[in-house]
Design an enzyme around this catalytic site. Structure first.
Site, PDB file in Angstrom:
ATOM      1  N   TYR A 141       0.800  -1.225   0.000  1.00  0.00           N
ATOM      2  CA  TYR A 141       0.000   0.000   0.000  1.00  0.00           C
ATOM      3  C   TYR A 141       0.837   1.282   0.000  1.00  0.00           C
ATOM      4  O   TYR A 141       0.288   2.376  -0.076  1.00  0.00           O
ATOM      5  CB  TYR A 141      -0.928   0.024   1.230  1.00  0.00           C
ATOM      6  CG  TYR A 141      -2.211  -0.740   1.014  1.00  0.00           C
ATOM      7  CD1 TYR A 141      -2.201  -2.117   0.797  1.00  0.00           C
ATOM      8  CD2 TYR A 141      -3.443  -0.096   1.020  1.00  0.00           C
ATOM      9  CE1 TYR A 141      -3.372  -2.819   0.585  1.00  0.00           C
ATOM     10  CE2 TYR A 141      -4.617  -0.792   0.816  1.00  0.00           C
ATOM     11  CZ  TYR A 141      -4.582  -2.146   0.595  1.00  0.00           C
ATOM     12  OH  TYR A 141      -5.745  -2.836   0.389  1.00  0.00           O
ATOM     13  N   ASP A 225      -3.933 -18.325   0.786  1.00  0.00           N
ATOM     14  CA  ASP A 225      -4.894 -19.074  -0.045  1.00  0.00           C
ATOM     15  C   ASP A 225      -5.635 -20.116   0.805  1.00  0.00           C
ATOM     16  O   ASP A 225      -6.850 -20.248   0.734  1.00  0.00           O
ATOM     17  CB  ASP A 225      -4.235 -19.681  -1.300  1.00  0.00           C
ATOM     18  CG  ASP A 225      -2.866 -20.299  -1.059  1.00  0.00           C
ATOM     19  OD1 ASP A 225      -2.354 -20.230   0.081  1.00  0.00           O
ATOM     20  OD2 ASP A 225      -2.305 -20.869  -2.017  1.00  0.00           O
ATOM     21  N   ASP A 249      -6.871  -6.817   3.834  1.00  0.00           N
ATOM     22  CA  ASP A 249      -7.962  -6.163   3.094  1.00  0.00           C
ATOM     23  C   ASP A 249      -8.886  -7.223   2.495  1.00  0.00           C
ATOM     24  O   ASP A 249     -10.111  -7.175   2.670  1.00  0.00           O
ATOM     25  CB  ASP A 249      -7.372  -5.284   1.987  1.00  0.00           C
ATOM     26  CG  ASP A 249      -8.452  -4.672   1.114  1.00  0.00           C
ATOM     27  OD1 ASP A 249      -9.424  -4.137   1.677  1.00  0.00           O
ATOM     28  OD2 ASP A 249      -8.340  -4.756  -0.128  1.00  0.00           O
TER      29      ASP A 249
HETATM   30  C1  LIG Z   1     -10.469   1.884  -0.400  1.00  0.00           C
HETATM   31  C2  LIG Z   1      -9.253   1.078  -0.045  1.00  0.00           C
HETATM   32  C3  LIG Z   1      -8.024   1.943  -0.058  1.00  0.00           C
HETATM   33  C4  LIG Z   1      -9.399   0.378   1.324  1.00  0.00           C
HETATM   34  C5  LIG Z   1      -8.230  -0.560   1.559  1.00  0.00           C
HETATM   35  O1  LIG Z   1      -7.809  -1.278   0.644  1.00  0.00           O
HETATM   36  O2  LIG Z   1      -7.725  -0.570   2.685  1.00  0.00           O
HETATM   37  C6  LIG Z   1     -10.671  -0.435   1.512  1.00  0.00           C
HETATM   38  O3  LIG Z   1     -10.771  -1.495   0.623  1.00  0.00           O
HETATM   39  C7  LIG Z   1     -10.746  -0.927   2.946  1.00  0.00           C
HETATM   40  O4  LIG Z   1     -10.828  -2.140   3.136  1.00  0.00           O
HETATM   41  O5  LIG Z   1     -10.745  -0.091   3.858  1.00  0.00           O
HETATM   42 MG   LIG Z   2     -11.235  -3.325   1.562  1.00  0.00          MG
END
Ligand SMILES: CC(C)[C@H](C(=O)O)[C@@H](O)C(=O)O
Ligand SMILES: [Mg+2]
Ligand SMILES: NC(=O)c1ccc[n+]([C@@H]2O[C@H](COP(=O)([O-])OP(=O)(O)OC[C@H]3O[C@@H](n4cnc5c(N)ncnc54)[C@H](O)[C@@H]3O)[C@@H](O)[C@H]2O)c1
Length: 353
Positions: A141, A225, A249
């Site tokens: 990220y 996975d 995520d």
């Molecule tokens: C919108 C995006 C940047 C975010 C992330 O990937 O963290 C979202 O999917 C989340 O889960 O909060």
């Molecule tokens: Mg998300």
């Protein structure tokens, strides 16, 4: 830490963000009223719509102002996938991730709990009550990448995952500490160290080292996975999952789906060192497909408000919200209610608690 008023930043955002945030704010206010605590909200217009109107994502002065608040209640941001007026990822990176990174939200806490068997698509879900401790400031990220010869047949794009010993250790220690305070006392590291050997081995070594400090906590390991298999076939095996930003995520949307849907999934972006305010938001996004129709379930936003109250030390108020949500969810019959109707029912239950 209990205070007599909460100086709250509210960022409703885009799509269903304002709809669900309005309900969360009502419930939060009712929950602390019992304790004589006032909520003083300051609303901030930020998000994709705001960018279209002003060209601003997160001005430096706004970020500084946010730093002075006790906590942030965040709705959801983002444009519809097909909206070509807004560069893909601009608002996500320059607003949401910038907030998480600038305010050092290294613990992205995402609890999952099944209320009865209501809403789970699983035939035999068992008892589900786990929390994902997702790393919030590193991994793929960080925006460490680029594209060579973009747009040509010879394009090469990279997106490097950053993992520091400091970053991994602090989030792993947080996961063990949380596990040590839970009945089952178990940490599962989820990664992919059979392929992502450099980052994966750092995570694995760190878990093994931190585990020495918590002899009462057991720990195991799953590749991402396989973790998705068990999330569906045997979710009750999980207690505390610790994982990197991207795996977390993905896994938490799946966790939401098996525990009654994305409309129930709450999260906290937490700065455990309290050097900046923490931010609480539903796991879901701006849901452009249902925005403006009062179809969104505000429960995820409401439960995020409970996490916010726990973080600020208002534990009884947080329990009032959880109890009211639990009763509301368990009594759902499938009949459609508007966002405001759900919010008002939970507010009423909290007020009468
Ligand atoms: C919108 C995006 C940047 C975010 C992330 O990937 O963290 C979202 O999917 C989340 O889960 O909060
Ligand atoms: Mg998300
Ligand atoms: N934290 C955030 O602000 C955040 C999180 C995820 C996605 N996004 C952004 O949101 C936009 C839409 O993303 P997406 O469609 O991939 O994900 P999404 O979470 O917005 O929606 C996925 C599906 O879940 C449904 N849904 C989401 N929240 C719901 C709720 N409270 N009640 C009922 N149904 C709900 C939506 O209607 C949609 O069908 C994108 O711009 C994305 O970048 C923002």
């Amino acid at each position: 830490m209990s205070v007599s008023s909460i100086d709250l930043a509210v960022i409703p955002g885009d799509g269903i963000g304002p709809e669900v945030t309005a309900e969360a704010l009502k419930v939060l206010t009712a929950a602390v009223e019992h304790d004589g605590v006032e909520v003083n909200p300051t609303h901030y217009a930020l998000g994709a719509q705001h960018w279209l109107e002003t060209g601003e994502t997160l001005p430096a002065a706004v970020l500084e102002d946010l730093k002075t608040r006790d906590a942030i209640l965040f709705g959801a941001i983002g444009a519809a996938p097909g909206d070509t007026r807004i560069p893909s990822g601009l608002i996500e990176r320059e607003l949401l991730l910038k907030l998480r990174f600038s305010l050092d939200h290294y613990v992205n806490l995402r609890p999952s709990r099944l209320y009865g068997t209501v809403g789970s698509p699983l035939a035999n879900p068992g008892e589900i009550d786990f929390v994902v401790v997702r790393e919030g400031t590193e991994g793929p990220y960080v925006g460490n990448g680029g594209s060579l010869r973009a747009g040509t047949p010879h394009e090469v794009a990279t997106e490097v995952s950053l993992n520091t010993a400091h970053g991994v250790e602090r989030v792993v220690r947080d996961a063990f500490r949380r596990a040590s305070e839970r009945p089952r006392k178990k940490v599962t590291l989820v990664h992919k160290h059979n392929v992502l050997v450099f980052a994966g081995h750092l995570w694995k070594r760190t878990v093994e080292a931190v585990a020495q400090e918590f002899p009462e906590v057991t720990h195991d390991y799953l590749h991402i996975d396989a973790a998705t298999i068990f999330m569906v076939t045997d979710p009750s095996r999980f207690d505390v999952i610790v994982t990197d930003n991207l795996f977390g995520d993905i896994l938490t949307d799946l966790a939401a789906a098996v525990t009654g849907g994305i409309g129930l999934a709450a999260s906290g972006n937490i700065n455990m060192d309290r050097t900046a305010p923490s931010m609480f938001e539903p796991v879901h996004g701006s849901a452009p497909d249902i925005a403006g129709q009062q179809k969104a379930d505000p429960t995820a936003a409401i439960l995020s408000a409970a996490l916010l109250l726990d973080h600020l030390g208002h534990h009884q108020a947080a329990r009032r919200i959880e109890t009211a949500v639990s009763a509301d969810v368990e009594s759902r019959t499938g009949a459609a209610r508007t966002t405001a109707e759900i919010g008002e029912a939970i507010t009423r239950a909290v007020r009468e608690a």
